[in-house]
Write an enzyme that holds these catalytic residues in place. Structure first.
Site, PDB file in Angstrom:
ATOM      1  N   ASP A 114       0.687  -1.141  -0.029  1.00 37.30           N
ATOM      2  CA  ASP A 114       0.019  -0.115   0.053  1.00 37.30           C
ATOM      3  C   ASP A 114       0.821   1.407  -0.061  1.00 37.30           C
ATOM      4  O   ASP A 114       2.025   1.316  -0.386  1.00 37.30           O
ATOM      5  CB  ASP A 114      -1.005   0.022   1.093  1.00 37.30           C
ATOM      6  CG  ASP A 114      -2.353   0.567   0.996  1.00 37.30           C
ATOM      7  OD1 ASP A 114      -2.383   1.886   0.509  1.00 37.30           O
ATOM      8  OD2 ASP A 114      -3.208   0.024   0.983  1.00 37.30           O
ATOM      9  N   HIS A 142       2.199   1.922  -3.092  1.00 36.70           N
ATOM     10  CA  HIS A 142       1.180   2.892  -3.961  1.00 36.70           C
ATOM     11  C   HIS A 142       1.860   4.308  -3.663  1.00 36.70           C
ATOM     12  O   HIS A 142       1.051   5.130  -3.972  1.00 36.70           O
ATOM     13  CB  HIS A 142      -0.120   2.866  -3.372  1.00 36.70           C
ATOM     14  CG  HIS A 142      -0.806   1.598  -3.041  1.00 36.70           C
ATOM     15  ND1 HIS A 142      -1.880   1.301  -2.853  1.00 36.70           N
ATOM     16  CD2 HIS A 142      -0.181   0.242  -3.914  1.00 36.70           C
ATOM     17  CE1 HIS A 142      -2.385  -0.005  -3.027  1.00 36.70           C
ATOM     18  NE2 HIS A 142      -1.391  -0.513  -3.775  1.00 36.70           N
TER      19      HIS A 142
END
Ligand SMILES: *[C@@H]1O[C@H](CO)[C@@H](O)[C@H](O)[C@H]1NC(C)=O
Ligand SMILES: *[C@@H]1O[C@H](CO)[C@@H](O)[C@H](O)[C@H]1NC(C)=O
Ligand SMILES: *[C@@H]1O[C@H](CO)[C@@H](O)[C@H](O)[C@H]1NC(C)=O
Length: 402
Positions: free
Chosen positions: A217, A240
């Protein structure tokens, strides 16, 4: 003779004082019954921590080299003197989520002058949990434990520590002040769900430097109520990207002011530098004094993205645009390659257009497999251009070169 004697006495006294000032009370968990490769060390660790909290001289809680099983730990202050949690070994959580009784695997709160160091590993053993985690799509989900949860920490440094395969976020730092993370390594596979590397919120003066973060993430996510944040020399990927937000989901959120992201490299991440806010935010806060400077993108999808229609879970609240105001942003020296053809995305709020966004030199090349024209997207934003961008952004008139 008499004078000589008093000198000797003075010297002895000074030496004693120096010794006391430099002395370190070491609380080794093996002295409290912990055994490497053995059963849960939580009781031994808590006893060592308690003695360290009572120490009036600087103390160290020592987890020596070796593998240690830890069910969970809730280590709270206040402390009377500086404290060092020295993790030399590998701490391992139970893989089974059912064994987790708290939202944090290792929680440390209300401590001043804390150092976490030692070169050891906090291994959350999250593999089984990622498969079953539905927190990305469901609102009412049980959040798995965070590897390292720091709350109300002041004047502290976390360095030379690795967090690995957390069941959920790797590290959270909230309601804290003057905390530095240095050579803080995060390691988890790119497909591990909700494993943000370092999340911070409601804190002041947080520095993250010289760290390598690879996870499933956001490498670093910066929530609400932050000020004076420095993120420098970070390598991010997989992951991310480096994000401000998401913001605008909860009524308690407060302004974000003063963030500098500098000298970072992102590799094959799904975003580069990002600001994300939810539509229909229940509060109107501001995000200002933000600097993204000297960032290298290597095969990054959406290298630069402001997304004020951020909404990963469905259905999305679309009643009104985001009420978060983004202003006073500097974007300077962003170079490298993009995996998608839309290399710059500014989706700002219709109600609160982005203001005073200063864009300097940008040079981004699309390297995706399908040949496509390179595009930029600009909604509710009128950037101020201070140098040349490749590609031109928002079909910007280039600054005159004569
Ligand atoms: C911040 O914390 C560090 C590390 O404990 C300390 O040396 C420094 O004096 C603190 N700075 C301020 C302004 O309190
Ligand atoms: C940046 O961080 C890396 C990884 O910790 C480190 O090896 C390197 O020395 C740092 N660079 C600078 C200029 O401090
Ligand atoms: C670039 O990124 C894409 C999408 O994330 C990925 O599929 C591809 O393997 C990456 N290419 C390289 C050379 O890393």
């Amino acid at each position: 003779m008499k004078i000589q004697r008093s000198i000797v006495v003075s010297i002895v006294l000074v030496m004693q004082l120096l010794l006391e000032a430099n002395s370190l009370a070491v609380f080794d968990i093996t002295k409290y019954g912990a055994k490497p490769g053995g059963p849960d060390i939580s009781v031994a660790l808590m006893k060592a921590w308690k003695d360290a909290m009572a120490s009036t001289v600087a103390s160290q809680v020592l987890i020596p080299r070796g593998d240690w099983t830890l069910s969970q730990a809730d280590m709270s202050g206040p402390n009377k003197a500086p404290i060092n949690l020295e993790v030399k070994g590998n701490l391992k959580a139970y893989p089974d989520l059912a064994a987790a009784k708290s939202s944090a695997w290792i929680r440390i709160s209300k401590v001043d002058s804390l150092t976490i160091s030692g070169g050891g590993v906090l291994d959350g053993q999250g593999q089984e949990t990622w498969k079953r985690n539905d927190c990305g799509t469901k609102k009412a989900c049980v959040k798995p434990p965070i590897n390292l949860f720091l709350k109300s920490i002041t004047n502290s440094i976390i360095h030379d520590i690795t967090t690995k395969d957390s069941k959920f976020f790797h590290a959270n730092c909230v309601e804290s002040r003057n905390v530095t993370f240095q050579r803080f390594t995060v390691s988890a596979p790119g497909d591990s769900k909700n494993t943000d590397g370092l999340h911070m919120a409601r804190s002041n003066s947080i520095t993250v430097i010289d760290s390598v973060i690879g996870t499933g993430d956001d490498c670093i996510s910066m929530g609400d109520g932050l000020s004076n944040i420095i993120v420098k020399n970070i390598t991010c990927g997989p992951g991310h990207g480096i994000s401000i937000g998401s913001l605008g989901k909860y009524t308690y959120e407060t302004d974000v002011k003063g963030i500098r992201v500098e000298g970072c490299t992102l590799s094959s991440t799904t975003n580069g530098i990002r600001i994300k806010t939810f539509p229909s935010s229940p509060i109107a806060i501001t995000v200002s004094d933000i600097h993204f400077v000297g960032i290298t993108m290597v095969n990054v999808s959406r290298p630069i993205i402001f997304d004020q229609e951020y909404c990963p879970g469905k259905p999305c609240p679309v009643a009104k645009p985001s009420q978060i105001k983004i202003s006073d942003v500097e974007i300077e020296g962003i170079t490298g390659t993009s995996a998608t053809s839309e290399v710059v995305t500014f989706v700002c709020s219709k109600d609160k257009p982005c203001d005073n966004i200063r864009i300097g030199a940008i040079d981004l090349k699309y390297i995706g497999k399908k040949p496509k024209p390179v595009t930029t997207r600009c909604q509710n934003i009128k950037p101020i251009f201070t140098a040349t961008q490749n590609p031109p952004i928002c079909s910007a008139p280039r600054p005159s070169t004569t």
